[in-house]
Design an enzyme around this catalytic site. Structure first.
Site, PDB file in Angstrom:
ATOM      1  N   ASN A 202      36.453   4.979  64.657  1.00 30.89           N
ATOM      2  CA  ASN A 202      35.996   6.831  64.489  1.00 30.89           C
ATOM      3  C   ASN A 202      34.864   7.419  63.261  1.00 30.89           C
ATOM      4  O   ASN A 202      34.228   6.537  62.730  1.00 30.89           O
ATOM      5  CB  ASN A 202      37.398   7.341  63.706  1.00 30.89           C
ATOM      6  CG  ASN A 202      37.104   7.583  61.635  1.00 30.89           C
ATOM      7  OD1 ASN A 202      36.633   8.051  61.374  1.00 30.89           O
ATOM      8  ND2 ASN A 202      37.846   6.356  60.856  1.00 30.89           N
TER       9      ASN A 202
ATOM     10  N   GLY B 176      33.435  12.846  61.133  1.00 32.32           N
ATOM     11  CA  GLY B 176      32.019  13.580  60.530  1.00 32.32           C
ATOM     12  C   GLY B 176      32.881  14.550  59.445  1.00 32.32           C
ATOM     13  O   GLY B 176      32.309  16.031  59.379  1.00 32.32           O
TER      14      GLY B 176
ATOM     15  N   ASN C 192      35.052   9.887  47.962  1.00 34.84           N
ATOM     16  CA  ASN C 192      34.632   9.910  48.520  1.00 34.84           C
ATOM     17  C   ASN C 192      33.125   9.771  49.061  1.00 34.84           C
ATOM     18  O   ASN C 192      32.121  10.178  49.706  1.00 34.84           O
ATOM     19  CB  ASN C 192      35.343  10.334  49.658  1.00 34.84           C
ATOM     20  CG  ASN C 192      34.875   9.716  50.976  1.00 34.84           C
ATOM     21  OD1 ASN C 192      33.750   8.070  51.606  1.00 34.84           O
ATOM     22  ND2 ASN C 192      34.941  10.178  52.189  1.00 34.84           N
TER      23      ASN C 192
ATOM     24  N   CYS D  12      32.259   7.690  52.151  1.00 38.96           N
ATOM     25  CA  CYS D  12      32.110   7.728  53.698  1.00 38.96           C
ATOM     26  C   CYS D  12      30.789   7.332  55.208  1.00 38.96           C
ATOM     27  O   CYS D  12      29.903   8.238  55.060  1.00 38.96           O
ATOM     28  CB  CYS D  12      32.584   9.747  54.543  1.00 38.96           C
ATOM     29  SG  CYS D  12      32.589   9.989  55.893  1.00 38.96           S
TER      30      CYS D  12
ATOM     31  N   LYS E 266      36.044   5.484  45.556  1.00 42.96           N
ATOM     32  CA  LYS E 266      36.806   5.092  46.742  1.00 42.96           C
ATOM     33  C   LYS E 266      35.232   4.709  47.150  1.00 42.96           C
ATOM     34  O   LYS E 266      34.543   4.522  47.949  1.00 42.96           O
ATOM     35  CB  LYS E 266      36.513   6.123  48.079  1.00 42.96           C
ATOM     36  CG  LYS E 266      37.092   4.960  48.960  1.00 42.96           C
ATOM     37  CD  LYS E 266      37.769   6.240  50.048  1.00 42.96           C
ATOM     38  CE  LYS E 266      38.513   5.561  51.188  1.00 42.96           C
ATOM     39  NZ  LYS E 266      39.906   6.272  52.268  1.00 42.96           N
TER      40      LYS E 266
ATOM     41  N   THR F  68      36.119   2.133  55.236  1.00 41.29           N
ATOM     42  CA  THR F  68      35.525   1.747  56.725  1.00 41.29           C
ATOM     43  C   THR F  68      34.270   0.831  56.782  1.00 41.29           C
ATOM     44  O   THR F  68      33.889   1.162  55.755  1.00 41.29           O
ATOM     45  CB  THR F  68      35.984   2.448  57.697  1.00 41.29           C
ATOM     46  OG1 THR F  68      34.606   4.294  57.530  1.00 41.29           O
ATOM     47  CG2 THR F  68      37.602   3.140  58.022  1.00 41.29           C
TER      48      THR F  68
ATOM     49  N   GLY G 260      43.958  -2.399  56.843  1.00 39.81           N
ATOM     50  CA  GLY G 260      43.881  -2.544  57.589  1.00 39.81           C
ATOM     51  C   GLY G 260      45.935  -3.171  57.947  1.00 39.81           C
ATOM     52  O   GLY G 260      46.559  -3.508  57.744  1.00 39.81           O
TER      53      GLY G 260
HETATM   54  C1  LIG Z   1      40.743   9.164  61.669  1.00 39.54           C
HETATM   55  C2  LIG Z   1      40.324   8.615  60.361  1.00 39.54           C
HETATM   56  C3  LIG Z   1      39.571   9.602  59.274  1.00 39.54           C
HETATM   57  C4  LIG Z   1      39.384   9.022  58.072  1.00 39.54           C
HETATM   58  N1  LIG Z   1      38.658  10.359  57.243  1.00 39.54           N
HETATM   59  C5  LIG Z   1      38.431   9.800  55.950  1.00 39.54           C
HETATM   60  C6  LIG Z   1      38.132  10.723  55.002  1.00 39.54           C
HETATM   61  O1  LIG Z   1      38.066  11.944  55.255  1.00 39.54           O
HETATM   62  N2  LIG Z   1      38.212  10.243  53.819  1.00 39.54           N
HETATM   63  C7  LIG Z   1      37.844   9.693  53.173  1.00 39.54           C
HETATM   64  O2  LIG Z   1      37.563   9.008  51.676  1.00 39.54           O
HETATM   65  N3  LIG Z   1      38.785   7.846  54.080  1.00 39.54           N
HETATM   66  C8  LIG Z   1      38.466   8.043  55.020  1.00 39.54           C
HETATM   67  N4  LIG Z   1      38.945   7.300  56.550  1.00 39.54           N
HETATM   68  C9  LIG Z   1      39.006   6.050  56.044  1.00 39.54           C
HETATM   69  C10 LIG Z   1      41.082   5.478  55.287  1.00 39.54           C
HETATM   70  O3  LIG Z   1      40.835   6.760  54.297  1.00 39.54           O
HETATM   71  C11 LIG Z   1      41.119   4.257  54.944  1.00 39.54           C
HETATM   72  O4  LIG Z   1      39.894   4.103  53.450  1.00 39.54           O
HETATM   73  C12 LIG Z   1      40.415   3.952  56.087  1.00 39.54           C
HETATM   74  O5  LIG Z   1      40.489   3.775  57.413  1.00 39.54           O
HETATM   75  C13 LIG Z   1      40.947   1.744  56.064  1.00 39.54           C
HETATM   76  O6  LIG Z   1      42.063   1.858  56.011  1.00 39.54           O
HETATM   77  P1  LIG Z   1      43.210   1.426  57.415  1.00 39.54           P
HETATM   78  O7  LIG Z   1      43.072   0.135  57.634  1.00 39.54           O
HETATM   79  O8  LIG Z   1      44.373   1.559  56.835  1.00 39.54           O
HETATM   80  O9  LIG Z   1      42.763   2.719  58.409  1.00 39.54           O
HETATM   81  C14 LIG Z   1      39.113   7.861  57.096  1.00 39.54           C
HETATM   82  C15 LIG Z   1      40.529   7.094  58.477  1.00 39.54           C
HETATM   83  C16 LIG Z   1      40.155   7.012  59.844  1.00 39.54           C
HETATM   84  C17 LIG Z   1      40.712   5.921  61.261  1.00 39.54           C
END
Ligand SMILES: Cc1cc2nc3c(=O)[nH]c(=O)nc-3n(C[C@H](O)[C@H](O)[C@H](O)COP(=O)(O)O)c2cc1C
Length: 321
Positions: free
Chosen positions: A76, A79, A133, A136, A171, A199, A253
């Site tokens: 993703n 932004g 955060n 990002c 984070k 991510t 995950g």
């Molecule tokens: C579509 C999407 C948008 C995200 N937006 C943010 C965000 O705005 N701020 C943030 O700290 N992490 C954001 N993340 C990261 C997630 O909060 C998480 O840390 C990361 O996806 C790992 O966990 P998961 O594998 O369970 O999704 C985003 C992840 C996804 C998939």
């Protein structure tokens, strides 16, 4: 509200009562209201909900494509699309039902000053905790550029710490050489907790057109594909954080109770669920039930007894193959 010791899933996270150790992750649940429209979904099934990353001014986010499915995961590059801090504080927070769960703001910025101002405004709001955060990967300034530099990470944490007494969660980025050293610096700077991990940077290419699939060229990889990396990062951060009793929200995950248990054993006190919600919005009650069953089978009275219980073999330092 005091922690109900009788419920084995309840935890005390930085002084906050979490009904279960599950946390819905930033960017995967809008501003906390998104899934409440799904039949059978309840915010009461989780200990806390992290709101979408919020900047001082509204942001439209990146140009499309913003998401792309990959094997066992997704890329993703949203932004940080968001309506700006004042709108979130004045128009969104009053709509949230704080009797159901705890709500955590997710603060982003391009400068240290922006992090300070957003944190200050959330400090003056009913929000339960503030997650900064600094990891990002989808914005040109701030974000991961801060999170991959221990000096900058510590500067942002110290600056936010100075303007809030609310629990401060940092984070951390997996896109850096030494996450444990960064964690150590953030502890010195005053963080109360960690979220591990955000991510991982990745990309996808359309071979026919020879162009990047994601409009931003690169994006953040999430979902089951990153779980082994996330587990190692939690384990590494825990080696630093445990002496300071700084809790970790382990994430990356998680798609089952077994995944959640692995993160707890690696050193997490709470577990985040993000990408999985996109294909199973009702996953949390199933994870809760699986953790309950495990506690029962292992004769444990509280989920807190699992944190950091990894049994390491006596084979010297960690290394790859
Ligand atoms: C579509 C999407 C948008 C995200 N937006 C943010 C965000 O705005 N701020 C943030 O700290 N992490 C954001 N993340 C990261 C997630 O909060 C998480 O840390 C990361 O996806 C790992 O966990 P998961 O594998 O369970 O999704 C985003 C992840 C996804 C998939």
């Amino acid at each position: 509200m005091p922690t109900t010791q009788a419920d084995p899933l309840a935890i005390n996270f930085c002084g906050l009562h979490f009904a279960t150790p599950l946390v819905l992750l930033s960017g995967c649940v809008g501003f906390g209201e998104e899934y409440t429209r799904v039949a059978g979904f309840s915010n009461r099934d989780v200990g806390a909900v992290c709101l979408k990353g919020t900047t001082l001014a509204p942001r439209l986010g990146n140009k499309p494509h913003r998401v792309y499915e990959t094997p066992q995961g997704m890329l993703n590059a949203i932004g940080l699309q968001n309506p700006g801090t004042d709108y979130v504080v004045q128009s969104i927070l009053p709509q949230l039902d704080f009797s159901e769960t705890r709500f955590i703001a997710n603060v982003s910025g391009s400068t240290v000053e922006e992090y300070i101002e957003v944190t200050r405004r959330f400090d003056d709001s009913p929000i339960d905790a503030i997650e900064i955060n600094i990891s990002c990967p989808n914005v040109k300034e701030g974000g991961v550029a801060f999170g991959n530099d221990p000096d900058m990470s510590a500067r942002v944490v110290a600056a936010c710490r100075a303007v809030t007494k609310k629990p401060l969660i940092t984070k951390l980025s997996p896109n850096q050489t030494d996450i444990a050293e960064n964690a150590r610096r953030c502890i010195e700077a005053g963080t109360d907790a960690f979220a591990v991990i955000n991510t991982l940077m990745g990309m996808a290419i359309d071979a026919e057109s020879r162009t990047p699939v994601i409009g931003n060229v690169q994006g953040g990889l999430s979902g089951p594909a990153i779980k082994p990396i996330a587990l190692l990062k939690v384990h590494q951060v825990y080696q630093v954080s445990k002496a300071h009793k700084i809790p970790i929200i382990g994430q990356g995950g998680v798609a089952s109770a077994e995944d959640a248990l692995e993160f707890l054993i690696a050193g997490a006190s709470a577990i985040g669920v993000g990408t999985t919600l996109f294909y199973d919005p009702l996953i949390c009650p199933k994870i809760n039930a699986g953790i309950r069953d495990y506690l029962h089978r292992h004769k444990l009275s509280s989920v807190t007894q699992l944190t950091g219980t990894l049994q390491l073999p006596d084979t010297g330092p960690l290394c790859g193959s």
